[in-house]
Design an enzyme around this catalytic site. Structure first.
Site, PDB file in Angstrom:
ATOM      1  N   ARG A 134       0.867  -1.175   0.000  1.00  0.00           N
ATOM      2  CA  ARG A 134       0.000   0.000   0.000  1.00  0.00           C
ATOM      3  C   ARG A 134       0.913   1.236   0.000  1.00  0.00           C
ATOM      4  NH1 ARG A 134      -1.817  -3.593   3.965  1.00  0.00           N
ATOM      5  NH2 ARG A 134      -3.924  -4.431   3.624  1.00  0.00           N
TER       6      ARG A 134
ATOM      7  N   LYS B  87      -1.745  -2.695   8.184  1.00  0.00           N
ATOM      8  CA  LYS B  87      -2.846  -2.256   9.037  1.00  0.00           C
ATOM      9  C   LYS B  87      -2.798  -2.973  10.384  1.00  0.00           C
ATOM     10  CE  LYS B  87      -6.020  -1.231   5.219  1.00  0.00           C
ATOM     11  NZ  LYS B  87      -7.338  -1.543   4.598  1.00  0.00           N
TER      12      LYS B  87
ATOM     13  N   HIS C 266      -4.065   2.665  -5.161  1.00  0.00           N
ATOM     14  CA  HIS C 266      -3.898   1.210  -5.087  1.00  0.00           C
ATOM     15  C   HIS C 266      -3.604   0.575  -6.447  1.00  0.00           C
ATOM     16  CE1 HIS C 266      -4.291   0.554  -0.969  1.00  0.00           C
ATOM     17  NE2 HIS C 266      -5.469  -0.027  -0.882  1.00  0.00           N
TER      18      HIS C 266
ATOM     19  N   ARG D 222      -0.712  -1.845  -6.579  1.00  0.00           N
ATOM     20  CA  ARG D 222      -1.004  -2.986  -5.696  1.00  0.00           C
ATOM     21  C   ARG D 222      -1.948  -3.958  -6.408  1.00  0.00           C
ATOM     22  NH1 ARG D 222      -1.136  -4.647  -0.283  1.00  0.00           N
ATOM     23  NH2 ARG D 222      -3.164  -5.285   0.556  1.00  0.00           N
TER      24      ARG D 222
ATOM     25  N   HIS E 288      -3.364  -9.619   3.440  1.00  0.00           N
ATOM     26  CA  HIS E 288      -4.798  -9.722   3.681  1.00  0.00           C
ATOM     27  C   HIS E 288      -5.063 -10.696   4.832  1.00  0.00           C
ATOM     28  CE1 HIS E 288      -6.003  -8.388  -0.650  1.00  0.00           C
ATOM     29  NE2 HIS E 288      -5.808  -7.367   0.152  1.00  0.00           N
TER      30      HIS E 288
ATOM     31  N   TYR F  64      -9.283 -10.695  -6.965  1.00  0.00           N
ATOM     32  CA  TYR F  64      -8.341 -10.588  -8.079  1.00  0.00           C
ATOM     33  C   TYR F  64      -8.454 -11.771  -9.036  1.00  0.00           C
ATOM     34  CZ  TYR F  64      -6.317  -6.803  -5.382  1.00  0.00           C
ATOM     35  OH  TYR F  64      -6.154  -5.636  -4.685  1.00  0.00           O
TER      36      TYR F  64
END
Length: 302
Positions: free
Chosen positions: A150, A174, A246, A249, A272, A281
């Site tokens: 990110r 995150k 993004h 990414r 993730h 994706y």
């Protein structure tokens, strides 16, 4: 108890006890007003008489008629109604939470925007040059595409987070989660060129920071400035497609899957928490394959 009285009690609870935001209260008020109109149309004058079928019919009514709501708006309205029934059941106003198992309408799948490999190459050419800013931006974009980071993670990288020997970088994601991901040789070369020929000049203007990517004042590059660099490179490269923070990414994930990587590996690389997030994706990849099939196979449209 009259539905309108329960709604008033619920909104008071949200205001006084929960301290809900003004925007939330406005949305809940509008959505619950729709619900009261729906119940009145059915002749229901006691919230305790409502069953799951009436709540389900409310959601269906929102999605039909002359002015149907989008799935996201209908889901928001259902959230208000479920909150109302949960509140009424908890306070003993009604015997059971009849809205608990009512499912919201399925939201449309929004596929992430990606670039083809040659478009990524074109984007990277957009920050070519020997200037200090060009070298930094090339390092930034190469790092984003090579690692799937990110933008916030890329600007958070310190010089010591990069292991040139192992060709890896430590990313802080995150929730304070960290992960180590591989870095490709082109990215390492771009970072090395930046470290040797650009960062010392930028660092001399600051007070000393461990950050890898620096701004013109010698401080850590911000997310906003990094996003501006990406957009500027796209404009210079003449890309006609939209780019977002993004974009690289998304390209990282899509190109890995198209090249044969498994979803679990891509999940780990992206950081993730759930593989479900990564599976979006695979839909992009299938769409690309379908397009190639449709334009290439002699019987694709037969």
């Amino acid at each position: 108890m009259r539905p309108s009285d329960v709604v008033q009690a619920f909104l008071h609870h949200l205001t006084v006890e929960r301290g809900s935001a003004a925007n939330t209260l406005r949305s809940y008020t509008a959505d619950l007003r729709r619900y009261l109109d729906h119940l009145a149309g059915l002749g229901v004058d006691d919230l305790g008489a409502v069953r799951e079928a009436e709540v389900t019919a409310f959601v269906a009514a929102l999605r039909s008629g002359p002015s149907p709501l989008a799935a996201s708006s209908a889901a928001r309205a259902l959230a208000a109604v479920r909150g109302l029934h949960r509140f009424a059941a908890r306070d003993g106003i009604v015997p059971d939470d009849v809205a608990r198992d009512v499912t919201p309408p399925a939201l449309p799948v929004r596929l992430p925007r990606t670039l083809a490999v040659d478009e990524v190459d074109q984007l990277l050419v957009g920050c070519a040059g020997d200037g200090v800013v060009a070298l930094r931006d090339r390092a930034l974009l190469e790092l984003l595409y090579s690692t799937g980071a990110r933008i916030s993670e890329a600007v958070g990288v310190d010089v010591d987070d990069l292991d040139v020997t192992d060709r890896t970088v430590l990313l802080r994601g995150k929730g304070g989660k960290q992960r180590i991901v591989p870095v490709g040789r082109p990215a390492l070369e771009a970072v090395d060129a930046y470290l040797v020929r650009a960062r010392p000049a930028l660092a001399a203007k600051g007070r000393g920071t461990p950050a890898l990517l620096l701004n013109a004042r010698g401080a850590r590059l911000s997310r906003q400035s990094a996003w501006h660099s990406l957009r500027s490179a796209a404009e210079t490269a003449g890309l006609t497609v939209d780019v977002s923070p993004h974009t690289l990414r998304h390209c990282f994930a899509t190109h890995l899957l198209a090249g044969g990587a498994d979803v679990r590996t891509v999940q780990e690389l992206l950081g993730h928490a759930s593989v479900t997030t990564t599976q979006i994706y695979t839909l992009v990849t299938v769409d690309a394959l379908r397009e190639v099939y449709a334009t290439s196979h002699p019987r694709a449209l037969g």
